[in-house]
Each structure stands twice: as C-alpha cells, then as structure tokens.
Design a protein around this motif. Structure first.
Motif, PDB file in Angstrom:
ATOM      1  N   THR A 175       0.843  -1.178   0.000  1.00  0.00           N
ATOM      2  CA  THR A 175       0.000   0.000   0.000  1.00  0.00           C
ATOM      3  C   THR A 175       0.887   1.241   0.000  1.00  0.00           C
ATOM      4  OG1 THR A 175      -0.074   0.188   2.412  1.00  0.00           O
ATOM      5  CG2 THR A 175      -1.739  -1.223   1.356  1.00  0.00           C
ATOM      6  N   ARG A 176       0.291   2.382  -0.239  1.00  0.00           N
ATOM      7  CA  ARG A 176       1.070   3.615  -0.203  1.00  0.00           C
ATOM      8  C   ARG A 176       1.629   3.851   1.202  1.00  0.00           C
ATOM      9  NH1 ARG A 176       1.634   8.538   2.774  1.00  0.00           N
ATOM     10  NH2 ARG A 176       3.020   9.802   1.483  1.00  0.00           N
ATOM     11  N   CYS A 177       0.816   3.581   2.218  1.00  0.00           N
ATOM     12  CA  CYS A 177       1.258   3.866   3.581  1.00  0.00           C
ATOM     13  C   CYS A 177       2.381   2.949   4.038  1.00  0.00           C
ATOM     14  CB  CYS A 177       0.068   3.800   4.544  1.00  0.00           C
ATOM     15  SG  CYS A 177      -1.078   5.195   4.336  1.00  0.00           S
ATOM     16  N   GLN A 178       2.550   1.831   3.374  1.00  0.00           N
ATOM     17  CA  GLN A 178       3.695   0.976   3.677  1.00  0.00           C
ATOM     18  C   GLN A 178       4.993   1.558   3.123  1.00  0.00           C
ATOM     19  OE1 GLN A 178       1.721  -2.938   2.279  1.00  0.00           O
ATOM     20  NE2 GLN A 178       3.412  -3.602   3.583  1.00  0.00           N
ATOM     21  N   MET A 179       4.875   2.453   2.143  1.00  0.00           N
ATOM     22  CA  MET A 179       6.050   2.958   1.436  1.00  0.00           C
ATOM     23  C   MET A 179       6.825   1.754   0.883  1.00  0.00           C
ATOM     24  SD  MET A 179       5.616   6.238   1.692  1.00  0.00           S
ATOM     25  CE  MET A 179       7.144   7.090   1.355  1.00  0.00           C
ATOM     26  N   TYR A 180       8.065   1.536   1.387  1.00  0.00           N
ATOM     27  CA  TYR A 180       8.840   0.370   0.953  1.00  0.00           C
ATOM     28  C   TYR A 180       9.155  -0.526   2.151  1.00  0.00           C
ATOM     29  CZ  TYR A 180       9.235   2.840  -3.423  1.00  0.00           C
ATOM     30  OH  TYR A 180       8.926   3.493  -4.592  1.00  0.00           O
ATOM     31  N   ASN A 181       8.372  -0.381   3.221  1.00  0.00           N
ATOM     32  CA  ASN A 181       8.581  -1.170   4.425  1.00  0.00           C
ATOM     33  C   ASN A 181       7.812  -2.488   4.344  1.00  0.00           C
ATOM     34  OD1 ASN A 181      10.134   0.921   5.672  1.00  0.00           O
ATOM     35  ND2 ASN A 181       8.224   2.007   6.127  1.00  0.00           N
ATOM     36  N   GLY A 182       8.182  -3.419   5.216  1.00  0.00           N
ATOM     37  CA  GLY A 182       7.520  -4.702   5.210  1.00  0.00           C
ATOM     38  C   GLY A 182       7.823  -5.475   3.942  1.00  0.00           C
ATOM     39  N   ALA A 183       7.005  -6.457   3.661  1.00  0.00           N
ATOM     40  CA  ALA A 183       7.212  -7.299   2.485  1.00  0.00           C
ATOM     41  C   ALA A 183       6.081  -7.096   1.493  1.00  0.00           C
ATOM     42  CB  ALA A 183       7.282  -8.768   2.899  1.00  0.00           C
ATOM     43  N   ALA A 184       6.405  -7.171   0.224  1.00  0.00           N
ATOM     44  CA  ALA A 184       5.384  -7.078  -0.816  1.00  0.00           C
ATOM     45  C   ALA A 184       4.456  -8.296  -0.707  1.00  0.00           C
ATOM     46  CB  ALA A 184       6.029  -7.033  -2.189  1.00  0.00           C
ATOM     47  N   ASP A 185       3.157  -8.058  -0.818  1.00  0.00           N
ATOM     48  CA  ASP A 185       2.159  -9.125  -0.716  1.00  0.00           C
ATOM     49  C   ASP A 185       1.746  -9.528  -2.131  1.00  0.00           C
ATOM     50  OD1 ASP A 185       0.048 -10.810  -0.213  1.00  0.00           O
ATOM     51  OD2 ASP A 185      -0.768  -9.593   1.421  1.00  0.00           O
ATOM     52  N   TRP A 186       2.481 -10.473  -2.701  1.00  0.00           N
ATOM     53  CA  TRP A 186       2.201 -10.898  -4.076  1.00  0.00           C
ATOM     54  C   TRP A 186       0.845 -11.588  -4.186  1.00  0.00           C
ATOM     55  CZ3 TRP A 186       7.485 -13.410  -3.193  1.00  0.00           C
ATOM     56  CH2 TRP A 186       8.501 -12.465  -3.365  1.00  0.00           C
ATOM     57  N   ALA A 187       0.404 -12.249  -3.116  1.00  0.00           N
ATOM     58  CA  ALA A 187      -0.865 -12.971  -3.166  1.00  0.00           C
ATOM     59  C   ALA A 187      -2.033 -12.014  -3.387  1.00  0.00           C
ATOM     60  CB  ALA A 187      -1.067 -13.779  -1.885  1.00  0.00           C
ATOM     61  N   LYS A 188      -1.953 -10.814  -2.851  1.00  0.00           N
ATOM     62  CA  LYS A 188      -3.047  -9.851  -3.034  1.00  0.00           C
ATOM     63  C   LYS A 188      -3.111  -9.343  -4.471  1.00  0.00           C
ATOM     64  CE  LYS A 188      -4.145  -8.032   1.539  1.00  0.00           C
ATOM     65  NZ  LYS A 188      -3.308  -8.865   2.387  1.00  0.00           N
ATOM     66  N   ILE A 189      -2.007  -9.443  -5.200  1.00  0.00           N
ATOM     67  CA  ILE A 189      -2.035  -9.054  -6.614  1.00  0.00           C
ATOM     68  C   ILE A 189      -2.959  -9.989  -7.383  1.00  0.00           C
ATOM     69  CG2 ILE A 189      -0.618  -8.776  -8.703  1.00  0.00           C
ATOM     70  CD1 ILE A 189       1.729  -8.045  -6.893  1.00  0.00           C
ATOM     71  N   ALA A 190      -3.137 -11.209  -6.874  1.00  0.00           N
ATOM     72  CA  ALA A 190      -4.022 -12.180  -7.525  1.00  0.00           C
ATOM     73  C   ALA A 190      -5.450 -11.652  -7.621  1.00  0.00           C
ATOM     74  CB  ALA A 190      -3.993 -13.509  -6.774  1.00  0.00           C
ATOM     75  N   ASP A 191      -5.871 -10.816  -6.680  1.00  0.00           N
ATOM     76  CA  ASP A 191      -7.217 -10.241  -6.731  1.00  0.00           C
ATOM     77  C   ASP A 191      -7.369  -9.322  -7.941  1.00  0.00           C
ATOM     78  OD1 ASP A 191      -7.816 -11.557  -4.364  1.00  0.00           O
ATOM     79  OD2 ASP A 191      -7.302  -9.829  -3.106  1.00  0.00           O
ATOM     80  N   VAL A 192      -6.287  -8.644  -8.301  1.00  0.00           N
ATOM     81  CA  VAL A 192      -6.311  -7.785  -9.483  1.00  0.00           C
ATOM     82  C   VAL A 192      -6.328  -8.641 -10.744  1.00  0.00           C
ATOM     83  CG1 VAL A 192      -5.137  -5.922 -10.722  1.00  0.00           C
ATOM     84  CG2 VAL A 192      -5.071  -5.988  -8.218  1.00  0.00           C
ATOM     85  N   VAL A 193      -5.519  -9.678 -10.761  1.00  0.00           N
ATOM     86  CA  VAL A 193      -5.474 -10.591 -11.916  1.00  0.00           C
ATOM     87  C   VAL A 193      -6.866 -11.157 -12.186  1.00  0.00           C
ATOM     88  CG1 VAL A 193      -4.525 -12.756 -12.788  1.00  0.00           C
ATOM     89  CG2 VAL A 193      -3.046 -11.168 -11.544  1.00  0.00           C
ATOM     90  N   ALA A 194      -7.588 -11.506 -11.116  1.00  0.00           N
ATOM     91  CA  ALA A 194      -8.913 -12.102 -11.264  1.00  0.00           C
ATOM     92  C   ALA A 194      -9.958 -11.088 -11.733  1.00  0.00           C
ATOM     93  CB  ALA A 194      -9.350 -12.714  -9.941  1.00  0.00           C
ATOM     94  N   ALA A 195      -9.692  -9.804 -11.511  1.00  0.00           N
ATOM     95  CA  ALA A 195     -10.692  -8.776 -11.797  1.00  0.00           C
ATOM     96  C   ALA A 195     -10.706  -8.322 -13.250  1.00  0.00           C
ATOM     97  CB  ALA A 195     -10.461  -7.562 -10.886  1.00  0.00           C
ATOM     98  N   VAL A 196      -9.631  -8.590 -14.005  1.00  0.00           N
ATOM     99  CA  VAL A 196      -9.523  -8.042 -15.363  1.00  0.00           C
ATOM    100  C   VAL A 196      -9.057  -9.098 -16.356  1.00  0.00           C
ATOM    101  CG1 VAL A 196      -9.058  -5.688 -14.564  1.00  0.00           C
ATOM    102  CG2 VAL A 196      -7.143  -7.274 -14.920  1.00  0.00           C
ATOM    103  N   ASP A 197      -9.223  -8.766 -17.623  1.00  0.00           N
ATOM    104  CA  ASP A 197      -8.767  -9.657 -18.692  1.00  0.00           C
ATOM    105  C   ASP A 197      -7.489  -9.164 -19.353  1.00  0.00           C
ATOM    106  OD1 ASP A 197     -10.909 -11.486 -18.453  1.00  0.00           O
ATOM    107  OD2 ASP A 197     -12.212 -10.136 -19.595  1.00  0.00           O
ATOM    108  N   SER A 219       0.824 -14.695  -7.364  1.00  0.00           N
ATOM    109  CA  SER A 219      -0.038 -13.670  -7.964  1.00  0.00           C
ATOM    110  C   SER A 219      -0.792 -14.155  -9.192  1.00  0.00           C
ATOM    111  CB  SER A 219       0.793 -12.446  -8.354  1.00  0.00           C
ATOM    112  OG  SER A 219       1.693 -12.776  -9.418  1.00  0.00           O
ATOM    113  N   GLY A 220      -0.236 -15.137  -9.892  1.00  0.00           N
ATOM    114  CA  GLY A 220      -0.823 -15.542 -11.160  1.00  0.00           C
ATOM    115  C   GLY A 220      -0.611 -14.509 -12.245  1.00  0.00           C
TER     116      GLY A 220
END
Length: 329
Positions: A175-197, A219-220
């Motif tokens: 998220t924006r508020c994370q800036m570059y801290n913590g770890a990237a959540d690749w699994a949540k990118i899967a929600d975007v993959v599922a939403a579009v063609d 992420s798929g």
C-alpha cells in the motif's frame, strides 16, 4: 511465458520498473546492453513536459525508436495536461505511455498525483480516459494495492482502467502507507489478476529468480516488473526473461564482463550528464561493487571525487585486483 500488450509481443515478460533517479537513459541502455526487453523511464511530471523544464526533459533525452520498446511514465493530476504530455511523448517515439498511480513520495502525493489518485477514483478515471483518447500507442498503468490496509481498491481501479482502454497493469504489492517497508504481498495481486482480462504484472521485492518465481506463483501474474533488484545488476532483466520464457538462463557476467558493463554505463553517464556524472554515478558504483572484495574502498574514492579520470582509474584497479572467481550474487 510471453507477454503481449495490446497485441505487441514484448521481448521478455520481465520489465524494468521506473525508478526516480535511477532509470535514466544510461541505466536503461545498460539493461538493454545486457539483453533486457521493455524499459520504463523515470517518472516524469506531465506539467514540466509542457513547460519544457530542462531537468524533466533530460529524462526524455533519448532516441526513443532506437530504445524500442520504451515506455515513458507520466505523473500528474490534471487530465488535460496529462493528455497533452502523453501526445508529446508519443511523438517522441514512445512505444507505450504509462500512468503513475503508485509513487508514494509525499512530494508527489501532496499534489494529488501518484498513489494519491487511488483515493480519488473519479479523477483517476478521468486521467485514464484523457490519456487513452489522446494517443494511438497503448497506455498502461502502475499502481499499488491501495492507499492503506483499509482501502485495498486496486481490483476496482483495475476494472475501471480496463474499461477506459488501459492495456496493461503493473501492481506493486504494497500500500502507499507501507512505502517500501515490510514485504510485498504478491498474493493480493491475484485479486487484481482475477478482476480483469488485460495483462497484470507483479512488482515489489523481486530481487532474484527465486523471488520472481514465487511472485508469479502467488499472484498468477502474466509477468514481472523488476526495480531495485536490477540496481547494479542490469543483467537480471534478461535472466528473468529467459527464465519466464522457459529458456536456458544466461549466466551471471564474469568479473571481466562486469568491468566492461560498468565502464560502459559510466561512459554513458559522462556523455549524458557531463560534469555532474561522477556525483550521480556514486550510487551505481556502489551497487555494481556490492559484495565484492574492496567494495568499501572503491565507494570511498567514488564518494569523495568528481574527477572522471580518477574515478575510472579506481574502477579499473578495483576489477583488476579481483580474482575471476569473485562473483557477487
């Protein structure tokens, strides 16, 4: 795995991410010299393009056709200004126009640009439509998962982007508020993959082939966008492309080849920036030398000198002192 944007098949499914102060013409050329595919410019302020501000236009100093495929990334908050800047960039020869909706920097979000647009879907949609309507080349968009953990609206914005005519999405798994801290959540990118063609590529914390594989699996995504992982390792994009294509991965450059690549990069910086080159090259020198014996001494010389001849001599001495088996990760 191959990656196509609106029918344009890219050389690799691994894309160089835009990085402010990093992905300038010399760095993009270094990546392409190593066999990389699509490269993206530093974020460019759309208003500055229209005013022909020298510092911003230097980012566009390129033979865009020779760099093809090249994506020029624009940031801004006024749809007409973004549209006009996109026209200028397309006329310069850009293969793609990328809209920045992911930059977390306060100086960008404070102007309702970058990832701040994720908080204003109406304005974001107006910018998407204006830029798509303004140019004949494909338009892509880079964003984050959302502004914060309570507003993970990337899937909704992705669908809006697809409906507006955006041809590819790059999602940074923070998220924006994370800036570059913590770890990237690749699994949540899967929600975007599922939403579009349209194709979605994963971004964030992809630093090697192992992390790239995990990002794809979780992420798929149709490909990856690599940023900080390529700093000092411009060959990583080509290796990632080989891996995703199911081809034999080209080897990490030898010490001798790394010396050649670094010198070529520094030569391009000198040509591009003139007297300011060695000051700007300090971070690159540190990245190229990272993990190798004598790196600290080389950094010290580079950080305290702006004379190109002295810095180049130090670089040559550094590599000549290395054993051929000294290959950093």
């Amino acid at each position: 795995m191959s990656l196509a944007i609106d029918g344009n098949i890219l050389p690799h499914a691994a894309i160089l991410a835009p990085m402010s102060g990093v992905t300038d013409w010399p760095f993009r050329r270094a990546v392409r010299r190593c066999g990389g595919g699509l490269v993206v410019t530093e974020m460019i302020a759309s208003a500055a393009v229209l005013r022909d501000v020298k510092s911003e236009m230097r980012k566009l100093r390129t033979e865009a056709i020779a760099e093809a495929p090249l994506s020029i990334q624009l940031a801004g908050w006024e749809p007409p200004v973004m549209a006009e800047a996109a026209k200028i960039c397309a006329d310069l020869g850009a293969s793609f126009i990328d809209i920045n909706m992911g930059c977390p920097a306060k100086k960008v979000t404070g102007k309702l640009s970058g990832s701040a647009l994720m908080r204003d879907p109406h304005l974001a949609g107006a910018i998407m439509a204006a830029v798509v309507d303004a140019v004949d080349v494909p338009v892509t968009l880079k964003m984050r998962l959302g502004w914060d953990d309570d507003s993970l609206n990337a899937p909704q914005l992705a669908k809006m982007a697809e409906n507006a005519g955006i041809k590819m999405l790059a999602i940074h798994g923070r998220t924006r508020c994370q800036m570059y801290n913590g770890a990237a959540d690749w699994a949540k990118i899967a929600d975007v993959v599922a939403a579009v063609d349209i194709p979605v590529v994963a971004n964030g914390d992809i630093t090697c082939l192992d992390t790239m594989q995990k990002a794809i699996e979780q992420s798929g995504a149709a490909g990856v966008m690599i940023g900080r992982g390529a700093q000092g390792r411009p060959w990583l994009l080509a290796q990632a492309g080989d891996f995703l294509a199911g081809q034999a991965v080209r080897p990490t450059p030898s010490i001798g080849m790394r010396h050649h690549l670094m010198r070529a990069h520094l030569d391009d910086m000198l040509s591009h920036y003139g007297t300011a080159a060695m000051r700007l090259a300090r971070k690159h020198i540190a990245w190229y030398a990272h993990g190798l014996p004598g790196a600290a001494e080389l950094r010290d010389i580079a950080n305290n000198n702006t004379d190109a001849a002295m810095v180049f001599a130090a670089v040559d001495e550094f590599f000549e002192a290395l054993d051929p088996s000294d290959v950093a990760a």
